[in-house]
Design an enzyme around this catalytic site. Structure first.
Site, mmCIF file in Angstrom:
data_model
loop_
_atom_site.group_PDB
_atom_site.id
_atom_site.type_symbol
_atom_site.label_atom_id
_atom_site.label_comp_id
_atom_site.label_asym_id
_atom_site.label_seq_id
_atom_site.Cartn_x
_atom_site.Cartn_y
_atom_site.Cartn_z
ATOM 1 N N GLY A 212 0.977 -1.103 0.087
ATOM 2 C CA GLY A 212 -0.102 0.010 0.178
ATOM 3 C C GLY A 212 0.777 1.180 -0.045
ATOM 4 O O GLY A 212 2.027 1.222 -0.258
ATOM 5 N N ASN A 213 0.157 2.501 0.381
ATOM 6 C CA ASN A 213 1.224 3.585 0.540
ATOM 7 C C ASN A 213 0.506 4.550 1.385
ATOM 8 O O ASN A 213 -0.593 4.144 2.092
ATOM 9 C CB ASN A 213 0.931 4.424 -0.761
ATOM 10 C CG ASN A 213 -0.335 4.719 -1.753
ATOM 11 O OD1 ASN A 213 -0.967 5.263 -0.857
ATOM 12 N ND2 ASN A 213 -0.564 4.242 -2.544
#
Ligand code: CTP
Length: 403
Positions: A212-213
Protein backbone atom coordinates in the site's frame (compact mmCIF):
# COMPACT_ATOMS: atom_id res chain seq x y z
CA UNK A 1 -26.09 17.54 4.50
CA UNK A 2 -28.01 20.69 3.64
CA UNK A 3 -26.69 23.11 1.06
CA UNK A 4 -27.43 25.78 3.68
CA UNK A 5 -24.70 24.43 5.96
CA UNK A 6 -22.32 27.23 6.95
CA UNK A 7 -24.45 29.90 5.29
CA UNK A 8 -25.28 33.15 7.07
CA UNK A 9 -29.04 33.53 7.06
CA UNK A 10 -30.72 36.75 8.05
CA UNK A 11 -34.37 36.31 8.93
CA UNK A 12 -36.57 39.39 8.92
CA UNK A 13 -39.79 38.92 10.87
CA UNK A 14 -42.71 41.30 10.41
CA UNK A 15 -45.94 41.69 12.32
CA UNK A 16 -48.24 38.94 11.13
CA UNK A 17 -49.76 36.08 13.08
CA UNK A 18 -47.63 33.65 11.05
CA UNK A 19 -44.65 35.06 12.98
CA UNK A 20 -45.31 32.33 15.56
CA UNK A 21 -44.06 29.82 12.97
CA UNK A 22 -40.67 31.52 12.76
CA UNK A 23 -39.51 29.66 15.88
CA UNK A 24 -39.66 26.44 13.83
CA UNK A 25 -38.08 28.21 10.89
CA UNK A 26 -35.10 29.34 12.94
CA UNK A 27 -34.79 25.85 14.40
CA UNK A 28 -34.78 24.27 10.92
CA UNK A 29 -32.14 26.69 9.63
CA UNK A 30 -29.94 26.03 12.66
CA UNK A 31 -30.43 22.27 12.20
CA UNK A 32 -29.34 22.60 8.58
CA UNK A 33 -26.02 24.01 9.83
CA UNK A 34 -26.69 27.66 8.97
CA UNK A 35 -25.79 30.68 11.13
CA UNK A 36 -28.96 32.61 11.83
CA UNK A 37 -29.53 36.21 12.87
CA UNK A 38 -32.97 37.69 13.35
CA UNK A 39 -34.27 41.21 12.75
CA UNK A 40 -37.83 41.99 13.80
CA UNK A 41 -39.99 44.96 13.10
CA UNK A 42 -41.01 46.51 16.45
CA UNK A 43 -44.62 45.35 16.01
CA UNK A 44 -43.52 41.76 15.28
CA UNK A 45 -42.53 41.44 18.95
CA UNK A 46 -46.25 41.33 19.76
CA UNK A 47 -46.47 37.99 17.97
CA UNK A 48 -43.34 36.16 19.12
CA UNK A 49 -40.76 37.09 21.72
CA UNK A 50 -37.21 38.10 20.84
CA UNK A 51 -36.09 35.81 23.70
CA UNK A 52 -37.50 32.74 21.94
CA UNK A 53 -35.78 33.68 18.72
CA UNK A 54 -32.45 34.63 20.26
CA UNK A 55 -32.41 31.38 22.24
CA UNK A 56 -33.09 29.32 19.11
CA UNK A 57 -30.77 31.30 16.83
CA UNK A 58 -28.04 31.63 19.49
CA UNK A 59 -27.67 35.27 18.42
CA UNK A 60 -29.05 38.55 19.73
CA UNK A 61 -32.29 39.64 18.07
CA UNK A 62 -32.49 43.24 16.93
CA UNK A 63 -35.39 45.41 15.93
CA UNK A 64 -34.26 49.00 15.70
CA UNK A 65 -31.17 51.07 15.06
CA UNK A 66 -30.59 52.02 18.68
CA UNK A 67 -33.34 50.58 20.83
CA UNK A 68 -32.10 50.20 24.42
CA UNK A 69 -34.26 47.11 24.98
CA UNK A 70 -32.40 45.28 22.27
CA UNK A 71 -29.78 42.72 23.18
CA UNK A 72 -27.30 45.01 21.42
CA UNK A 73 -27.51 48.45 23.01
CA UNK A 74 -25.14 49.98 20.46
CA UNK A 75 -26.03 51.16 16.98
CA UNK A 76 -27.22 48.24 14.87
CA UNK A 77 -25.48 48.57 11.56
CA UNK A 78 -27.85 47.59 8.76
CA UNK A 79 -25.09 47.80 6.14
CA UNK A 80 -22.94 45.32 8.07
CA UNK A 81 -25.89 42.98 8.56
CA UNK A 82 -26.70 43.18 4.86
CA UNK A 83 -23.11 42.28 4.02
CA UNK A 84 -22.97 39.50 6.62
CA UNK A 85 -25.94 37.69 5.10
CA UNK A 86 -25.56 35.03 2.41
CA UNK A 87 -29.31 35.13 2.11
CA UNK A 88 -32.06 37.29 3.56
CA UNK A 89 -35.53 35.92 4.16
CA UNK A 90 -38.45 38.12 5.14
CA UNK A 91 -41.05 35.84 6.70
CA UNK A 92 -43.81 36.48 7.35
CA UNK A 93 -43.86 39.41 4.93
CA UNK A 94 -46.96 41.49 5.65
CA UNK A 95 -48.73 43.67 3.09
CA UNK A 96 -47.28 46.70 4.87
CA UNK A 97 -43.68 45.46 4.69
CA UNK A 98 -44.06 44.25 1.11
CA UNK A 99 -45.27 47.67 0.11
CA UNK A 100 -42.36 49.38 1.89
CA UNK A 101 -39.86 46.97 0.35
CA UNK A 102 -41.36 47.64 -3.08
CA UNK A 103 -41.28 51.41 -2.70
CA UNK A 104 -38.03 51.62 -0.73
CA UNK A 105 -39.69 53.33 2.24
CA UNK A 106 -36.94 52.79 4.77
CA UNK A 107 -38.59 53.55 8.09
CA UNK A 108 -37.24 50.65 10.13
CA UNK A 109 -34.10 48.54 10.53
CA UNK A 110 -35.57 45.61 8.60
CA UNK A 111 -36.26 47.68 5.48
CA UNK A 112 -32.94 49.52 5.73
CA UNK A 113 -31.18 46.15 5.90
CA UNK A 114 -33.21 44.86 2.96
CA UNK A 115 -32.14 47.88 0.92
CA UNK A 116 -28.50 47.30 1.92
CA UNK A 117 -28.44 43.54 1.28
CA UNK A 118 -26.33 42.32 -1.63
CA UNK A 119 -27.38 38.69 -1.23
CA UNK A 120 -30.42 36.85 -2.62
CA UNK A 121 -33.59 38.05 -0.86
CA UNK A 122 -36.55 35.73 -0.32
CA UNK A 123 -39.91 36.81 0.97
CA UNK A 124 -42.80 34.71 2.22
CA UNK A 125 -46.02 36.76 2.14
CA UNK A 126 -48.66 36.15 4.78
CA UNK A 127 -51.90 38.03 5.13
CA UNK A 128 -55.63 37.75 5.00
CA UNK A 129 -57.43 36.68 1.84
CA UNK A 130 -58.73 40.11 0.77
CA UNK A 131 -55.48 41.90 1.54
CA UNK A 132 -53.67 39.31 -0.53
CA UNK A 133 -56.05 39.82 -3.46
CA UNK A 134 -55.82 43.59 -3.35
CA UNK A 135 -54.28 45.18 -6.46
CA UNK A 136 -51.80 47.13 -4.35
CA UNK A 137 -50.48 43.90 -2.79
CA UNK A 138 -50.32 42.31 -6.23
CA UNK A 139 -48.31 45.23 -7.52
CA UNK A 140 -45.90 45.02 -4.53
CA UNK A 141 -45.38 41.30 -5.22
CA UNK A 142 -44.74 41.96 -8.89
CA UNK A 143 -42.40 44.85 -8.19
CA UNK A 144 -40.38 42.84 -5.66
CA UNK A 145 -39.96 39.96 -8.06
CA UNK A 146 -39.01 42.30 -10.87
CA UNK A 147 -36.18 43.55 -8.61
CA UNK A 148 -34.85 39.97 -8.51
CA UNK A 149 -36.25 39.00 -5.10
CA UNK A 150 -37.55 35.46 -4.80
CA UNK A 151 -41.11 34.90 -3.64
CA UNK A 152 -42.05 31.90 -1.55
CA UNK A 153 -45.70 31.64 -2.57
CA UNK A 154 -48.51 31.67 -0.07
CA UNK A 155 -50.62 28.58 0.39
CA UNK A 156 -54.38 28.29 0.66
CA UNK A 157 -56.33 27.18 3.68
CA UNK A 158 -57.86 28.43 6.86
CA UNK A 159 -56.69 31.91 7.81
CA UNK A 160 -56.43 33.51 11.24
CA UNK A 161 -59.45 35.68 10.43
CA UNK A 162 -61.60 32.57 10.07
CA UNK A 163 -61.80 33.05 6.30
CA UNK A 164 -60.46 30.39 4.04
CA UNK A 165 -58.37 31.01 0.91
CA UNK A 166 -54.95 32.11 -0.33
CA UNK A 167 -52.75 34.08 2.07
CA UNK A 168 -51.23 31.59 4.47
CA UNK A 169 -47.46 31.74 4.84
CA UNK A 170 -45.81 28.59 3.48
CA UNK A 171 -44.96 26.07 6.20
CA UNK A 172 -41.41 26.37 7.64
CA UNK A 173 -40.33 22.98 6.14
CA UNK A 174 -41.53 24.08 2.74
CA UNK A 175 -39.80 27.48 3.03
CA UNK A 176 -36.50 25.79 3.89
CA UNK A 177 -36.76 23.26 1.08
CA UNK A 178 -37.70 25.97 -1.47
CA UNK A 179 -34.68 28.01 -0.39
CA UNK A 180 -32.46 24.92 -0.54
CA UNK A 181 -33.53 24.00 -4.06
CA UNK A 182 -33.24 27.57 -5.28
CA UNK A 183 -29.78 27.91 -3.71
CA UNK A 184 -28.73 24.65 -5.33
CA UNK A 185 -29.92 25.77 -8.77
CA UNK A 186 -27.85 28.94 -8.52
CA UNK A 187 -24.64 27.05 -7.79
CA UNK A 188 -21.99 26.87 -10.52
CA UNK A 189 -21.87 23.06 -10.71
CA UNK A 190 -25.62 22.48 -10.49
CA UNK A 191 -26.61 19.73 -12.92
CA UNK A 192 -23.04 18.45 -13.25
CA UNK A 193 -21.79 15.09 -12.05
CA UNK A 194 -18.23 14.70 -10.81
CA UNK A 195 -16.32 11.47 -10.39
CA UNK A 196 -13.64 11.78 -7.72
CA UNK A 197 -11.13 9.10 -6.75
CA UNK A 198 -9.33 9.28 -3.43
CA UNK A 199 -7.11 7.42 -1.02
CA UNK A 200 -4.59 4.67 -1.49
CA UNK A 201 -5.16 1.24 -2.96
CA UNK A 202 -4.14 -1.95 -1.18
CA UNK A 203 -2.76 -4.77 -3.31
CA UNK A 204 -3.03 -8.13 -1.59
CA UNK A 205 0.05 -10.29 -1.04
CA UNK A 206 -1.77 -13.00 0.89
CA UNK A 207 -4.99 -13.05 2.97
CA UNK A 208 -3.47 -10.80 5.66
CA UNK A 209 -0.89 -8.60 3.95
CA UNK A 210 -0.86 -6.00 1.24
CA UNK A 211 1.32 -3.51 -0.64
CA UNK A 212 0.00 0.00 0.00
CA UNK A 213 1.02 3.63 0.39
CA UNK A 214 0.67 6.50 2.86
CA UNK A 215 -2.18 8.38 1.16
CA UNK A 216 -4.81 9.43 3.73
CA UNK A 217 -7.47 10.25 1.14
CA UNK A 218 -7.95 13.77 2.55
CA UNK A 219 -7.24 15.66 -0.68
CA UNK A 220 -9.83 13.70 -2.67
CA UNK A 221 -12.27 13.93 0.24
CA UNK A 222 -12.01 17.74 0.30
CA UNK A 223 -12.40 17.85 -3.49
CA UNK A 224 -15.57 15.74 -3.31
CA UNK A 225 -17.03 17.91 -0.52
CA UNK A 226 -16.17 21.18 -2.27
CA UNK A 227 -17.67 20.05 -5.59
CA UNK A 228 -20.84 19.01 -3.73
CA UNK A 229 -20.97 22.40 -1.98
CA UNK A 230 -20.82 24.00 -5.40
CA UNK A 231 -23.88 22.04 -6.46
CA UNK A 232 -22.48 18.93 -8.18
CA UNK A 233 -23.52 15.33 -7.66
CA UNK A 234 -20.48 13.27 -6.77
CA UNK A 235 -19.46 9.69 -7.44
CA UNK A 236 -16.73 9.29 -4.82
CA UNK A 237 -14.64 6.18 -5.36
CA UNK A 238 -12.27 5.78 -2.48
CA UNK A 239 -9.62 3.34 -1.42
CA UNK A 240 -9.26 2.51 2.30
CA UNK A 241 -9.52 5.80 4.19
CA UNK A 242 -11.17 6.91 7.41
CA UNK A 243 -12.74 10.01 5.84
CA UNK A 244 -16.49 9.50 5.58
CA UNK A 245 -19.36 11.79 4.65
CA UNK A 246 -23.13 11.49 4.89
CA UNK A 247 -23.72 14.26 2.32
CA UNK A 248 -26.64 12.99 0.26
CA UNK A 249 -25.07 14.37 -2.92
CA UNK A 250 -21.90 12.32 -2.47
CA UNK A 251 -22.31 8.68 -3.45
CA UNK A 252 -19.43 6.81 -1.84
CA UNK A 253 -18.11 3.66 -3.47
CA UNK A 254 -15.46 2.02 -1.33
CA UNK A 255 -12.84 -0.06 -3.11
CA UNK A 256 -9.64 -1.74 -2.00
CA UNK A 257 -7.44 -2.59 -4.96
CA UNK A 258 -6.40 -0.73 -8.11
CA UNK A 259 -8.33 -3.26 -10.16
CA UNK A 260 -11.55 -2.62 -8.22
CA UNK A 261 -11.03 1.12 -8.58
CA UNK A 262 -10.47 0.70 -12.32
CA UNK A 263 -13.70 -1.30 -12.70
CA UNK A 264 -15.81 1.14 -10.68
CA UNK A 265 -14.35 4.23 -12.36
CA UNK A 266 -15.11 2.77 -15.79
CA UNK A 267 -18.64 1.84 -14.85
CA UNK A 268 -19.42 5.52 -14.03
CA UNK A 269 -17.16 7.51 -16.34
CA UNK A 270 -19.62 7.56 -19.27
CA UNK A 271 -22.21 9.43 -17.20
CA UNK A 272 -20.04 12.14 -15.61
CA UNK A 273 -19.06 15.64 -16.68
CA UNK A 274 -15.85 15.98 -14.71
CA UNK A 275 -13.45 13.34 -13.35
CA UNK A 276 -10.81 14.26 -10.78
CA UNK A 277 -8.45 11.37 -10.11
CA UNK A 278 -6.66 12.18 -6.92
CA UNK A 279 -6.23 8.60 -5.66
CA UNK A 280 -2.73 7.33 -5.04
CA UNK A 281 -3.22 4.18 -7.07
CA UNK A 282 -0.61 1.44 -6.70
CA UNK A 283 1.49 1.23 -9.87
CA UNK A 284 2.39 -2.41 -9.17
CA UNK A 285 0.63 -5.33 -7.54
CA UNK A 286 1.82 -8.82 -6.56
CA UNK A 287 1.61 -11.05 -9.62
CA UNK A 288 0.24 -13.93 -7.57
CA UNK A 289 -1.79 -13.62 -4.38
CA UNK A 290 -0.97 -16.45 -1.98
CA UNK A 291 -4.10 -18.37 -0.98
CA UNK A 292 -2.76 -18.95 2.53
CA UNK A 293 -0.76 -16.72 4.84
CA UNK A 294 2.90 -16.80 3.78
CA UNK A 295 5.00 -18.43 6.52
CA UNK A 296 8.33 -16.90 7.48
CA UNK A 297 10.44 -19.84 6.44
CA UNK A 298 13.24 -18.27 4.35
CA UNK A 299 15.64 -15.45 5.30
CA UNK A 300 14.48 -13.39 2.33
CA UNK A 301 11.25 -13.23 0.42
CA UNK A 302 10.87 -12.04 -3.16
CA UNK A 303 7.59 -10.76 -4.45
CA UNK A 304 7.05 -10.58 -8.15
CA UNK A 305 5.07 -7.45 -9.00
CA UNK A 306 3.24 -6.61 -12.17
CA UNK A 307 1.93 -3.28 -13.39
CA UNK A 308 -1.61 -2.22 -12.55
CA UNK A 309 -3.69 -0.56 -15.23
CA UNK A 310 -3.28 3.22 -15.29
CA UNK A 311 -6.86 4.34 -14.62
CA UNK A 312 -6.26 7.98 -15.52
CA UNK A 313 -4.54 7.14 -18.81
CA UNK A 314 -7.32 4.71 -19.70
CA UNK A 315 -9.90 7.50 -19.22
CA UNK A 316 -7.80 9.92 -21.28
CA UNK A 317 -7.91 7.48 -24.17
CA UNK A 318 -11.71 7.13 -24.16
CA UNK A 319 -12.94 10.52 -22.96
CA UNK A 320 -15.47 12.41 -25.08
CA UNK A 321 -16.84 15.56 -23.43
CA UNK A 322 -15.60 14.86 -19.92
CA UNK A 323 -13.18 17.25 -18.30
CA UNK A 324 -10.34 15.10 -16.99
CA UNK A 325 -8.15 16.17 -14.08
CA UNK A 326 -5.17 14.19 -12.84
CA UNK A 327 -2.55 14.55 -10.16
CA UNK A 328 1.21 14.23 -10.37
CA UNK A 329 3.30 13.54 -7.32
CA UNK A 330 6.91 14.23 -8.21
CA UNK A 331 10.28 14.36 -6.51
CA UNK A 332 12.42 15.82 -9.35
CA UNK A 333 11.95 17.66 -12.69
CA UNK A 334 8.49 18.29 -11.34
CA UNK A 335 7.01 20.58 -14.00
CA UNK A 336 8.50 18.62 -16.92
CA UNK A 337 7.22 15.34 -15.53
CA UNK A 338 3.77 16.79 -14.84
CA UNK A 339 3.53 18.19 -18.39
CA UNK A 340 4.53 14.76 -19.76
CA UNK A 341 1.70 13.16 -17.75
CA UNK A 342 -0.76 15.88 -18.81
CA UNK A 343 0.00 15.17 -22.47
CA UNK A 344 0.44 11.40 -22.41
CA UNK A 345 -2.76 10.88 -20.38
CA UNK A 346 -4.75 13.42 -22.45
CA UNK A 347 -5.78 15.57 -19.46
CA UNK A 348 -7.44 18.97 -19.30
CA UNK A 349 -5.71 19.87 -16.06
CA UNK A 350 -2.99 18.42 -13.86
CA UNK A 351 -2.39 19.16 -10.20
CA UNK A 352 1.30 18.93 -9.47
CA UNK A 353 2.54 18.43 -5.94
CA UNK A 354 6.20 18.03 -5.23
CA UNK A 355 7.49 15.96 -2.34
CA UNK A 356 10.36 18.50 -2.16
CA UNK A 357 7.93 21.10 -0.84
CA UNK A 358 7.50 20.84 2.90
CA UNK A 359 3.85 20.25 3.83
CA UNK A 360 2.89 18.99 0.35
CA UNK A 361 1.63 15.62 -0.82
CA UNK A 362 0.63 12.63 1.31
CA UNK A 363 -0.62 12.68 4.88
CA UNK A 364 -0.94 16.08 6.61
CA UNK A 365 -3.65 18.69 6.23
CA UNK A 366 -1.77 20.94 3.82
CA UNK A 367 -0.65 20.85 0.22
CA UNK A 368 1.31 23.03 -2.15
CA UNK A 369 0.30 22.67 -5.75
CA UNK A 370 0.89 24.01 -9.22
CA UNK A 371 -2.02 23.72 -11.63
CA UNK A 372 -1.14 23.22 -15.29
CA UNK A 373 -3.88 23.32 -17.91
CA UNK A 374 -3.75 21.77 -21.34
CA UNK A 375 -2.48 25.02 -22.87
CA UNK A 376 0.40 24.61 -20.41
CA UNK A 377 -0.60 27.70 -18.44
CA UNK A 378 0.85 27.21 -14.96
CA UNK A 379 -0.50 28.66 -11.74
CA UNK A 380 1.70 28.26 -8.69
CA UNK A 381 -0.07 28.33 -5.32
CA UNK A 382 1.47 28.78 -1.86
CA UNK A 383 1.23 26.14 0.87
CA UNK A 384 -2.42 25.93 1.92
CA UNK A 385 -4.86 23.72 3.76
CA UNK A 386 -6.21 20.90 1.60
CA UNK A 387 -9.65 22.53 1.92
CA UNK A 388 -8.29 25.68 0.23
CA UNK A 389 -6.43 23.66 -2.39
CA UNK A 390 -9.74 21.92 -3.23
CA UNK A 391 -11.30 25.39 -3.67
CA UNK A 392 -8.48 26.46 -6.04
CA UNK A 393 -8.92 23.30 -8.11
CA UNK A 394 -12.69 23.89 -8.32
CA UNK A 395 -12.14 27.52 -9.37
CA UNK A 396 -9.84 26.35 -12.17
CA UNK A 397 -12.34 23.69 -13.28
CA UNK A 398 -15.06 26.34 -13.34
CA UNK A 399 -12.85 28.56 -15.52
CA UNK A 400 -12.25 25.71 -17.97
CA UNK A 401 -15.98 24.86 -18.11
CA UNK A 402 -16.91 28.51 -18.73
CA UNK A 403 -14.13 29.16 -21.28
N1 CTP B 1 -3.08 6.95 -11.60
C1 CTP B 1 -4.07 6.10 -12.00
N2 CTP B 1 -3.85 4.78 -12.09
C2 CTP B 1 -2.65 4.25 -11.79
C3 CTP B 1 -1.61 5.12 -11.36
C4 CTP B 1 -1.86 6.48 -11.28
O1 CTP B 1 -5.17 6.57 -12.29
N3 CTP B 1 -2.47 2.94 -11.86
C5 CTP B 1 -3.35 8.39 -11.57
C6 CTP B 1 -3.34 9.02 -10.19
O2 CTP B 1 -4.62 9.01 -9.62
C7 CTP B 1 -2.89 10.44 -10.51
C8 CTP B 1 -2.03 10.28 -11.74
O3 CTP B 1 -2.34 9.01 -12.28
O4 CTP B 1 -3.98 11.26 -10.85
C9 CTP B 1 -0.56 10.38 -11.57
O5 CTP B 1 -0.10 9.55 -10.56
P1 CTP B 1 1.45 9.48 -10.23
O6 CTP B 1 1.67 8.41 -9.22
O7 CTP B 1 1.99 10.85 -9.97
O8 CTP B 1 2.08 9.10 -11.62
P2 CTP B 1 2.16 7.80 -12.44
O9 CTP B 1 1.42 8.04 -13.70
O10 CTP B 1 1.77 6.61 -11.64
O11 CTP B 1 3.71 7.78 -12.82
P3 CTP B 1 5.00 7.64 -11.88
O12 CTP B 1 4.56 6.89 -10.65
O13 CTP B 1 5.95 6.90 -12.73
O14 CTP B 1 5.44 9.04 -11.60
Amino acid sequence: MSILRGKNILLGITAGIAAYKTASLVRLFVKSGANVKVIMTPAAKEFITPLTLSTLSKNPVISSFTEPDDDASVWNNHVELGLWADLFLVAPATANTLSKMASGRSDNLLIATYLSAKCPVYFAPAMDLDMYKHPSTKSSLEALQSFGNIMIPVTSGELASGLSGAGRMAEPESIVSQIESHTLKELPFHGKTFLVTAGPTYEAIDPVRFVGNHSSGLMGFEIAKKAALLGAEIIYITGPSHYKTNDSRIKTIPVVSAHEMYTQVHSYFGSVDVAVLSAAVADYKPKNIATFKIKKSEATLSLELEKTKDILASLGSIKSNQLLVGFALETHDEVDNAIKKLKSKNLDLIVLNSLNDEGAGFGGDTNKVTLIDKNLVQTVYPLKSKVSVATDIMTEIQKIINA
